[in-house]
Design a protein around this motif. Sequence first.
Motif, PDB file in Angstrom:
ATOM      1  N   ARG A  84      12.905   6.016  14.522  1.00 48.13           N
ATOM      2  CA  ARG A  84      12.328   6.811  13.432  1.00 48.13           C
ATOM      3  C   ARG A  84      12.093   5.942  12.197  1.00 48.13           C
ATOM      4  NH1 ARG A  84      15.045   8.780   9.457  1.00 48.13           N
ATOM      5  NH2 ARG A  84      17.022   8.681  10.580  1.00 48.13           N
ATOM      6  N   LEU A  85      13.080   5.122  11.852  1.00 50.49           N
ATOM      7  CA  LEU A  85      12.964   4.262  10.680  1.00 50.49           C
ATOM      8  C   LEU A  85      11.890   3.181  10.860  1.00 50.49           C
ATOM      9  CD1 LEU A  85      16.756   3.950   9.883  1.00 50.49           C
ATOM     10  CD2 LEU A  85      15.031   5.103   8.456  1.00 50.49           C
ATOM     11  N   LEU A  86      11.852   2.579  12.039  1.00 56.28           N
ATOM     12  CA  LEU A  86      10.818   1.580  12.322  1.00 56.28           C
ATOM     13  C   LEU A  86       9.424   2.210  12.217  1.00 56.28           C
ATOM     14  CD1 LEU A  86      12.387  -0.287  15.376  1.00 56.28           C
ATOM     15  CD2 LEU A  86      11.993  -1.261  13.100  1.00 56.28           C
ATOM     16  N   ARG A  87       9.286   3.382  12.788  1.00 55.17           N
ATOM     17  CA  ARG A  87       7.986   4.055  12.759  1.00 55.17           C
ATOM     18  C   ARG A  87       7.585   4.412  11.331  1.00 55.17           C
ATOM     19  NH1 ARG A  87       5.766   9.071  16.407  1.00 55.17           N
ATOM     20  NH2 ARG A  87       4.020   9.563  15.069  1.00 55.17           N
ATOM     21  N   ALA A  88       8.524   4.944  10.563  1.00 53.84           N
ATOM     22  CA  ALA A  88       8.219   5.327   9.184  1.00 53.84           C
ATOM     23  C   ALA A  88       7.817   4.114   8.351  1.00 53.84           C
ATOM     24  CB  ALA A  88       9.421   6.040   8.555  1.00 53.84           C
ATOM     25  N   GLU A  89       8.509   2.998   8.536  1.00 51.99           N
ATOM     26  CA  GLU A  89       8.177   1.795   7.779  1.00 51.99           C
ATOM     27  C   GLU A  89       6.836   1.225   8.226  1.00 51.99           C
ATOM     28  OE1 GLU A  89       8.314  -1.085   4.886  1.00 51.99           O
ATOM     29  OE2 GLU A  89       9.314   0.850   5.060  1.00 51.99           O
ATOM     30  N   PHE A  90       6.585   1.219   9.542  1.00 53.95           N
ATOM     31  CA  PHE A  90       5.290   0.782  10.060  1.00 53.95           C
ATOM     32  C   PHE A  90       4.183   1.658   9.472  1.00 53.95           C
ATOM     33  CE2 PHE A  90       1.920   1.203  13.286  1.00 53.95           C
ATOM     34  CZ  PHE A  90       1.531  -0.115  13.431  1.00 53.95           C
ATOM     35  N   ASP A  91       4.382   2.977   9.513  1.00 54.39           N
ATOM     36  CA  ASP A  91       3.384   3.911   8.989  1.00 54.39           C
ATOM     37  C   ASP A  91       3.109   3.647   7.510  1.00 54.39           C
ATOM     38  OD1 ASP A  91       3.487   5.028  11.516  1.00 54.39           O
ATOM     39  OD2 ASP A  91       4.252   6.977  10.853  1.00 54.39           O
ATOM     40  N   ARG A  92       4.172   3.422   6.732  1.00 54.63           N
ATOM     41  CA  ARG A  92       4.022   3.172   5.299  1.00 54.63           C
ATOM     42  C   ARG A  92       3.193   1.903   5.067  1.00 54.63           C
ATOM     43  NH1 ARG A  92       5.717   0.144   1.384  1.00 54.63           N
ATOM     44  NH2 ARG A  92       7.133  -1.099   2.645  1.00 54.63           N
ATOM     45  N   ARG A  93       3.492   0.866   5.821  1.00 58.53           N
ATOM     46  CA  ARG A  93       2.776  -0.400   5.637  1.00 58.53           C
ATOM     47  C   ARG A  93       1.328  -0.324   6.103  1.00 58.53           C
ATOM     48  NH1 ARG A  93       7.281  -5.166   6.649  1.00 58.53           N
ATOM     49  NH2 ARG A  93       8.957  -4.070   5.555  1.00 58.53           N
ATOM     50  N   ILE A  94       1.078   0.412   7.168  1.00 59.44           N
ATOM     51  CA  ILE A  94      -0.311   0.606   7.625  1.00 59.44           C
ATOM     52  C   ILE A  94      -1.088   1.341   6.543  1.00 59.44           C
ATOM     53  CG2 ILE A  94      -1.764   1.930   9.232  1.00 59.44           C
ATOM     54  CD1 ILE A  94      -0.788  -0.686  10.476  1.00 59.44           C
ATOM     55  N   ALA A  95      -0.475   2.377   5.960  1.00 56.17           N
ATOM     56  CA  ALA A  95      -1.149   3.186   4.944  1.00 56.17           C
ATOM     57  C   ALA A  95      -1.514   2.373   3.710  1.00 56.17           C
ATOM     58  CB  ALA A  95      -0.273   4.370   4.552  1.00 56.17           C
ATOM     59  N   THR A  96      -0.716   1.379   3.379  1.00 52.94           N
ATOM     60  CA  THR A  96      -0.974   0.578   2.180  1.00 52.94           C
ATOM     61  C   THR A  96      -1.673  -0.748   2.482  1.00 52.94           C
ATOM     62  OG1 THR A  96       1.230  -0.443   2.278  1.00 52.94           O
ATOM     63  CG2 THR A  96       1.010   1.589   0.978  1.00 52.94           C
ATOM     64  N   SER A  97      -2.008  -0.998   3.745  1.00 51.81           N
ATOM     65  CA  SER A  97      -2.567  -2.296   4.146  1.00 51.81           C
ATOM     66  C   SER A  97      -4.048  -2.461   3.826  1.00 51.81           C
ATOM     67  CB  SER A  97      -2.363  -2.509   5.648  1.00 51.81           C
ATOM     68  OG  SER A  97      -3.208  -1.613   6.370  1.00 51.81           O
ATOM     69  N   GLY A  98      -4.753  -1.355   3.694  1.00 53.62           N
ATOM     70  CA  GLY A  98      -6.190  -1.441   3.457  1.00 53.62           C
ATOM     71  C   GLY A  98      -7.015  -1.737   4.695  1.00 53.62           C
ATOM     72  N   ILE A  99      -6.421  -1.622   5.880  1.00 49.16           N
ATOM     73  CA  ILE A  99      -7.203  -1.923   7.094  1.00 49.16           C
ATOM     74  C   ILE A  99      -8.051  -0.735   7.554  1.00 49.16           C
ATOM     75  CG2 ILE A  99      -5.672  -3.753   7.893  1.00 49.16           C
ATOM     76  CD1 ILE A  99      -4.490  -1.857   9.920  1.00 49.16           C
ATOM     77  N   GLY A 100      -7.899   0.391   6.892  1.00 51.38           N
ATOM     78  CA  GLY A 100      -8.773   1.520   7.184  1.00 51.38           C
ATOM     79  C   GLY A 100      -8.406   2.326   8.408  1.00 51.38           C
ATOM     80  N   LEU A 101      -7.163   2.232   8.849  1.00 53.15           N
ATOM     81  CA  LEU A 101      -6.684   3.032   9.976  1.00 53.15           C
ATOM     82  C   LEU A 101      -5.575   3.956   9.497  1.00 53.15           C
ATOM     83  CD1 LEU A 101      -6.138   0.382  12.814  1.00 53.15           C
ATOM     84  CD2 LEU A 101      -8.051   1.957  12.592  1.00 53.15           C
ATOM     85  N   THR A 102      -5.477   5.112  10.127  1.00 58.33           N
ATOM     86  CA  THR A 102      -4.285   5.914   9.919  1.00 58.33           C
ATOM     87  C   THR A 102      -3.167   5.293  10.754  1.00 58.33           C
ATOM     88  OG1 THR A 102      -4.643   7.393  11.802  1.00 58.33           O
ATOM     89  CG2 THR A 102      -5.693   8.019   9.690  1.00 58.33           C
ATOM     90  N   ALA A 103      -1.944   5.660  10.456  1.00 54.98           N
ATOM     91  CA  ALA A 103      -0.822   5.141  11.237  1.00 54.98           C
ATOM     92  C   ALA A 103      -0.956   5.554  12.702  1.00 54.98           C
ATOM     93  CB  ALA A 103       0.500   5.641  10.651  1.00 54.98           C
ATOM     94  N   GLY A 104      -1.396   6.777  12.940  1.00 53.61           N
ATOM     95  CA  GLY A 104      -1.583   7.236  14.314  1.00 53.61           C
ATOM     96  C   GLY A 104      -2.633   6.428  15.050  1.00 53.61           C
ATOM     97  N   GLU A 105      -3.712   6.076  14.365  1.00 56.03           N
ATOM     98  CA  GLU A 105      -4.744   5.256  14.985  1.00 56.03           C
ATOM     99  C   GLU A 105      -4.224   3.858  15.274  1.00 56.03           C
ATOM    100  OE1 GLU A 105      -8.565   7.489  12.868  1.00 56.03           O
ATOM    101  OE2 GLU A 105      -7.706   5.674  11.961  1.00 56.03           O
ATOM    102  N   ALA A 106      -3.426   3.315  14.362  1.00 51.10           N
ATOM    103  CA  ALA A 106      -2.853   1.976  14.582  1.00 51.10           C
ATOM    104  C   ALA A 106      -1.907   1.995  15.778  1.00 51.10           C
ATOM    105  CB  ALA A 106      -2.119   1.502  13.327  1.00 51.10           C
ATOM    106  N   ARG A 107      -1.066   3.028  15.870  1.00 50.98           N
ATOM    107  CA  ARG A 107      -0.155   3.139  17.028  1.00 50.98           C
ATOM    108  C   ARG A 107      -0.953   3.304  18.314  1.00 50.98           C
ATOM    109  NH1 ARG A 107       2.608   6.162  13.424  1.00 50.98           N
ATOM    110  NH2 ARG A 107       1.882   8.107  14.323  1.00 50.98           N
ATOM    111  N   THR A 108      -2.028   4.081  18.248  1.00 52.95           N
ATOM    112  CA  THR A 108      -2.872   4.277  19.429  1.00 52.95           C
ATOM    113  C   THR A 108      -3.475   2.955  19.882  1.00 52.95           C
ATOM    114  OG1 THR A 108      -3.361   6.563  18.789  1.00 52.95           O
ATOM    115  CG2 THR A 108      -4.886   5.510  20.333  1.00 52.95           C
ATOM    116  N   LEU A 109      -4.011   2.184  18.943  1.00 56.18           N
ATOM    117  CA  LEU A 109      -4.554   0.863  19.299  1.00 56.18           C
ATOM    118  C   LEU A 109      -3.485  -0.007  19.944  1.00 56.18           C
ATOM    119  CD1 LEU A 109      -6.860  -0.232  16.323  1.00 56.18           C
ATOM    120  CD2 LEU A 109      -7.544   0.333  18.661  1.00 56.18           C
TER     121      LEU A 109
END
Length: 157
Positions: A19-44
Amino acid sequence: MHRSIDPDAIGFLLTDLARLLRAEFDRRIATSGIGLTAGEARTLAHIARAEGERQSVIAERLNVEAMTLSSMIDRLEARGLVARETDPADRRAKCVRLTEEADETMAKVTAIAREVSADAARGIDPAEWKRLVPTLKAARANILEVRANPASESDAA
């Protein structure tokens, strides 16, 4: 009657860590500027993990409904990051693969995942951290075997 629960039982620890790893990954994806949602990044990431796998298998691994995954894949496909192909073993099923256009995006997603992992490993002896991977893989294989052969569980009792 009071029942004691061990808050450090392996199931709780693994669930908390995941849960903690996912939340931190999601937070960093959201602030990364790569234009993906966290769900899309996990899907990729899951598509990259099992290139050419059926959508239904990817949905199960992500623990999402097939329709939820289908919507994410629609968005990723519209951006040119994934392609659907008919499964040669079942013409009704679709398999998903990354496109060459996904390489740069996946490099960014992978870098974020590595950073989160490195933060989780901070202060842990590198040799101990390295031994954790085969241990977790063996535990996963054990549970997959039990799930595949539920009768053998009752035979052991």
